[in-house]
Scaffold this motif. Structure first.
Motif, short mmCIF file in Angstrom:
data_model
loop_
_atom_site.label_atom_id
_atom_site.label_comp_id
_atom_site.label_asym_id
_atom_site.label_seq_id
_atom_site.Cartn_x
_atom_site.Cartn_y
_atom_site.Cartn_z
N ARG A 94 2.24 11.37 -10.72
CA ARG A 94 1.65 12.79 -10.62
C ARG A 94 2.93 13.53 -11.35
N ARG A 95 4.04 13.37 -10.73
CA ARG A 95 5.16 14.02 -11.27
C ARG A 95 5.34 13.98 -12.59
N TYR A 96 5.42 12.65 -13.09
CA TYR A 96 5.25 12.42 -14.73
C TYR A 96 4.39 13.25 -15.44
N MET A 97 2.98 13.19 -15.11
CA MET A 97 2.05 13.95 -15.72
C MET A 97 2.31 15.47 -15.67
N ALA A 98 3.08 15.94 -14.75
CA ALA A 98 3.58 17.36 -14.46
C ALA A 98 4.53 17.58 -15.79
N LEU B 292 12.47 18.53 -22.23
CA LEU B 292 11.92 19.76 -21.44
C LEU B 292 12.30 20.92 -22.03
N LEU B 293 11.57 22.11 -21.41
CA LEU B 293 12.07 23.49 -21.96
C LEU B 293 13.37 23.74 -21.71
N ASP B 294 14.11 23.25 -20.64
CA ASP B 294 15.45 23.56 -20.15
C ASP B 294 16.40 22.77 -20.99
N GLY B 295 15.87 21.70 -21.97
CA GLY B 295 16.82 20.98 -22.60
C GLY B 295 17.00 19.43 -22.17
N ARG B 296 16.57 19.32 -20.72
CA ARG B 296 16.83 18.10 -20.06
C ARG B 296 15.88 16.95 -20.77
N ALA B 297 16.29 15.75 -20.79
CA ALA B 297 15.39 14.68 -21.14
C ALA B 297 15.09 13.89 -19.88
N VAL B 298 14.03 13.26 -19.93
CA VAL B 298 13.63 12.50 -18.62
C VAL B 298 12.57 11.15 -19.41
N ALA B 299 12.46 10.38 -18.74
CA ALA B 299 11.88 9.17 -19.13
C ALA B 299 10.89 8.69 -17.87
N TYR B 300 9.66 7.98 -18.59
CA TYR B 300 8.81 7.17 -17.71
C TYR B 300 8.72 5.70 -18.36
N ILE C 145 1.11 -1.22 -0.17
CA ILE C 145 0.10 -0.13 0.12
C ILE C 145 0.95 1.34 0.03
N ALA C 146 2.09 1.33 0.78
CA ALA C 146 2.76 2.51 0.76
C ALA C 146 3.43 2.72 -0.42
N ASP C 147 3.86 1.61 -1.00
CA ASP C 147 4.64 1.62 -2.40
C ASP C 147 3.71 2.31 -3.47
N GLN C 148 2.37 1.81 -3.30
CA GLN C 148 1.44 2.18 -4.29
C GLN C 148 1.03 3.89 -4.05
N THR C 149 1.04 4.23 -2.94
CA THR C 149 1.06 5.43 -2.74
C THR C 149 2.34 6.23 -3.31
N GLN C 150 3.52 5.81 -3.30
CA GLN C 150 4.79 6.41 -3.86
C GLN C 150 4.70 6.26 -5.34
N PHE C 151 4.00 5.32 -5.84
CA PHE C 151 3.83 5.31 -7.34
C PHE C 151 3.01 6.18 -7.74
N LYS C 152 1.66 6.74 -7.04
CA LYS C 152 1.02 7.60 -7.58
C LYS C 152 1.63 9.12 -7.22
N GLU C 153 2.55 9.30 -6.42
CA GLU C 153 3.21 10.64 -6.38
C GLU C 153 4.18 10.80 -7.72
N ARG C 154 5.08 9.67 -7.99
CA ARG C 154 5.87 9.60 -9.04
C ARG C 154 5.11 9.71 -10.27
#
Length: 280
Positions: free
Chosen positions: A94-98, A219-227, A83-92
């Motif tokens: 949400r950051r991905y969506m942003a 991203l706008l600053d030139g960085r690349a991230v992945a999900y 359950i705790a890990d699932q909450t952390q997943f949701k937080e990650r």
């Protein structure tokens, strides 16, 4: 009481570890799902979903299983970790969506499902229902997923490239009309100047993303991230060397895929094979 096993490399993810333990305990007990349901008092389908990692269940059913198997509070402890890990997943997530909303370029590889940004209402509804959503919650999730499409329809949309494994186009929906509408929508969006679709047909060999959906974002600053996302786990990746490796792998996949023109022809052929009047 069964001896506690060390957590191995194949079961370190809490949700998978919990499901694995449920399967092991029932196998050691030598009972069927139906017999377990009769003994504990919940529906057999719930236990089946828990053992597959599709749902975690509630604390009451987990406590009942601990009592039935004689495992003290072992299962409840594993459940709390999941359950705790699932909450952390949701937080990650949400950051991905942003980050997705801020990206200037998006590159996606999809293993078996239409990318969320390209799903129709019918497709999203069946996909989310398969994940366990029902009623009002299902409706809310469908609306949220469709809302993501606004990103590609804005006045200055990001460029979006999507490589679709052929499996995406072969995993048809139960609802023939909804499937036809989804294929038609893929053809439509593939004509937009900011969207490019590639099809990776069967027979092109194994590759590094064979079991993993990946979204790469510039991203706008030139960085690349992945999900990266598999059946039970999603991970936001920001470490430069890992992201660069994924970018190289993505380029390799694009080299294996059909060209955009060939991909459009492929999707049209699949659409032609679908029922012409699926609503009848």
């Amino acid at each position: 009481m069964p001896q506690r096993r060390a957590i191995t490399g194949r079961s370190q993810e809490p949700r998978a570890r919990f499901a694995e333990e449920l399967r092991l305990l029932r196998a050691m007990k030598g009972v069927s799902l139906r017999a377990l349901a009769d003994a504990v008092g919940w529906d057999a389908s719930l236990f089946g979903k828990m053992e597959k990692g599709q749902t975690l269940g509630g604390p009451e059913v987990v406590e009942a299983l601990d009592l039935y198997y004689g495992t003290g509070d072992k299962l409840l402890t594993l459940w709390e970790l999941a359950i705790a890990d699932q909450t952390q997943f949701k937080e990650r997530y949400r950051r991905y969506m942003a980050l997705e909303a801020e990206a200037v370029s998006l590159w996606q590889y999809s293993v078996a499902m239409v990318p969320g940004l390209l799903q129709t209402a019918g497709y999203a509804s069946e996909a989310l229902a398969a994940g366990g959503y029902r009623g009002e919650e299902l409706e809310q999730q469908v609306n949220a997923r469709l809302g993501r499409r606004a990103l590609l329809e804005s006045e200055e949309p990001p460029s979006f490239r999507a490589i679709l494994s052929e499996s995406v186009l072969r995993n048809s929906l139960r609802d023939a009309r909804a499937w036809w509408e989804q294929l038609e929508y893929l053809v439509e969006v593939g004509e937009r100047p900011n969207i490019t679709l590639y099809v990776l047909p069967f027979g092109r060999g194994l590759h590094a993303m064979v079991n993993t959906d990946v979204m790469l974002m510039r991203l706008l600053d030139g960085r690349a991230v992945a999900y990266a996302e598999s059946d039970l786990l999603g991970e936001l990746i920001e470490e430069t060397s890992q992201v660069e490796r994924l970018l190289r792998t993505y380029d390799d996949l694009r080299d294996l895929a059909l060209s955009p023109a060939e991909s459009r022809t492929f999707i049209l052929r699949v659409l032609e094979e679908a029922p012409c009047e699926p609503w009848i």
